[in-house]
Scaffold this active site. Sequence first.
Site, PDB file in Angstrom:
ATOM      1  N   CYS A  91       0.834  -1.210   0.000  1.00 39.00           N
ATOM      2  CA  CYS A  91       0.000   0.000   0.000  1.00 39.00           C
ATOM      3  C   CYS A  91       0.870   1.263   0.000  1.00 39.00           C
ATOM      4  O   CYS A  91       1.526   1.542  -0.989  1.00 39.00           O
ATOM      5  CB  CYS A  91      -0.983  -0.033   1.170  1.00 39.00           C
ATOM      6  SG  CYS A  91      -2.386   1.087   0.927  1.00 39.00           S
ATOM      7  N   HIS A 119      -3.986  -5.095  -0.020  1.00 37.13           N
ATOM      8  CA  HIS A 119      -3.620  -5.593   1.313  1.00 37.13           C
ATOM      9  C   HIS A 119      -3.716  -7.114   1.350  1.00 37.13           C
ATOM     10  O   HIS A 119      -4.783  -7.671   1.624  1.00 37.13           O
ATOM     11  CB  HIS A 119      -4.543  -4.986   2.373  1.00 37.13           C
ATOM     12  CG  HIS A 119      -4.218  -3.572   2.711  1.00 37.13           C
ATOM     13  ND1 HIS A 119      -3.442  -3.218   3.794  1.00 37.13           N
ATOM     14  CD2 HIS A 119      -4.542  -2.416   2.089  1.00 37.13           C
ATOM     15  CE1 HIS A 119      -3.310  -1.901   3.830  1.00 37.13           C
ATOM     16  NE2 HIS A 119      -3.971  -1.393   2.809  1.00 37.13           N
ATOM     17  N   GLU A 159      -2.700  -9.062   3.559  1.00 36.10           N
ATOM     18  CA  GLU A 159      -2.910  -9.559   4.923  1.00 36.10           C
ATOM     19  C   GLU A 159      -4.371  -9.476   5.360  1.00 36.10           C
ATOM     20  O   GLU A 159      -4.722  -9.923   6.460  1.00 36.10           O
ATOM     21  CB  GLU A 159      -2.046  -8.763   5.914  1.00 36.10           C
ATOM     22  CG  GLU A 159      -2.625  -7.443   6.375  1.00 36.10           C
ATOM     23  CD  GLU A 159      -2.708  -6.365   5.301  1.00 36.10           C
ATOM     24  OE1 GLU A 159      -3.447  -5.390   5.499  1.00 36.10           O
ATOM     25  OE2 GLU A 159      -2.036  -6.490   4.265  1.00 36.10           O
TER      26      GLU A 159
END
Length: 377
Positions: A263, A348, A350
């Site tokens: 990001c 993202h 995660e």
Amino acid sequence: MKAILVLQDGKAFEGQSFGATGERAGEVVFNTGLTGYQEIITDPSYKGQIVAMTYPHIGNVGINPEDGESPGLHLTGLIVRDLCPAPSNWRASEGLAEHLARHGVMALTGVDTRALTRHLRARGAMKGIISTESGDRARLQALALAAPSTSDVDLVAQVTCPAPYAWEEGTDPQWRLAWPPAAGRPWRVIAYDCGIKHNMLRLLVDLGCQVTVVPAGFSAAEALALRPDGVLLSNGPGDPECVPYLAENVRRLAGRVPIMGICLGHQVLGLALGGRTRKLRFGHHGGNQPVKDLRTGEVQITSQNHNFVVDLESLPAGEVEVTHVNLNDGTVEGMRHTRWPIFSVQHHPEASMGPHDAETLFRRFIEMIADFQGARG
């Protein structure tokens, strides 16, 4: 209590206050996620922003102590269509309204979030102000116009950690994907905290890494003195051009240690490698962004939260290869350096969209570290 949101163009939306009271200004954006509001309000990337949720029912499962992505709340305000007054979930310890009030975050319910979203899509993200103290729209519009934009302030400096610390917590075993730890010795990874989400750190620990989190202003010399095997550049709020010190340090680390960016970290890498960034009209915020891997043709539905992107045309030809693109608007979603062990993604991985499909990017980071160390002998 009645409350109002007034945008910088004078458009106003009335509702009822929940959370804190007063007046707060910030950049108004919309998030299309159906779930995960606790992760959203605890994501430091929302620093300086008022977030409107497009899903109509928010607060249904309350708040629990385990799902936060950082120690506190970072957004300026929250806008919802219908607040659930009686959350029902066995993990919940308090309701959303109580949680926001305790952390001093303002919020509105009863707002026509569909109309607000359509307005922001047509006009672009803009500054706004929430007030429980005044209904004077002209006054509030003037205050919104006078508020600083996310490109005027180094928001990363407001959310980064004050000093380095070790992170040892992995994913809760009941949610963990059955990955074996990486082979060989545990790799030492430095994670630059630009507003880092805890799940990034948990995944690195799951893969057998020894993780040290460092402030965004940690110099390249200080980082190299810790003898890291790899460096992670985290997500964070605001304009990447407001953190030139980080881009300069990344430039000094490039080629000397494997680097992965996520990001804001991806955007900072773009600047460090000679590219430019630009602001999107209304940003990508939510969990339904299709991203294509140009090498495999695979398409993943990703979680995203950013207002800025790396300018494709600005990347040095022959040195930086675009690896992923957004299928909605063609923006750069991933890149790698053609000579150095560096890669990054805009989304993202995660954030458990698949819930585990994009997490393989973290294993790719570990494999890149192993290859780099093997080549060095």
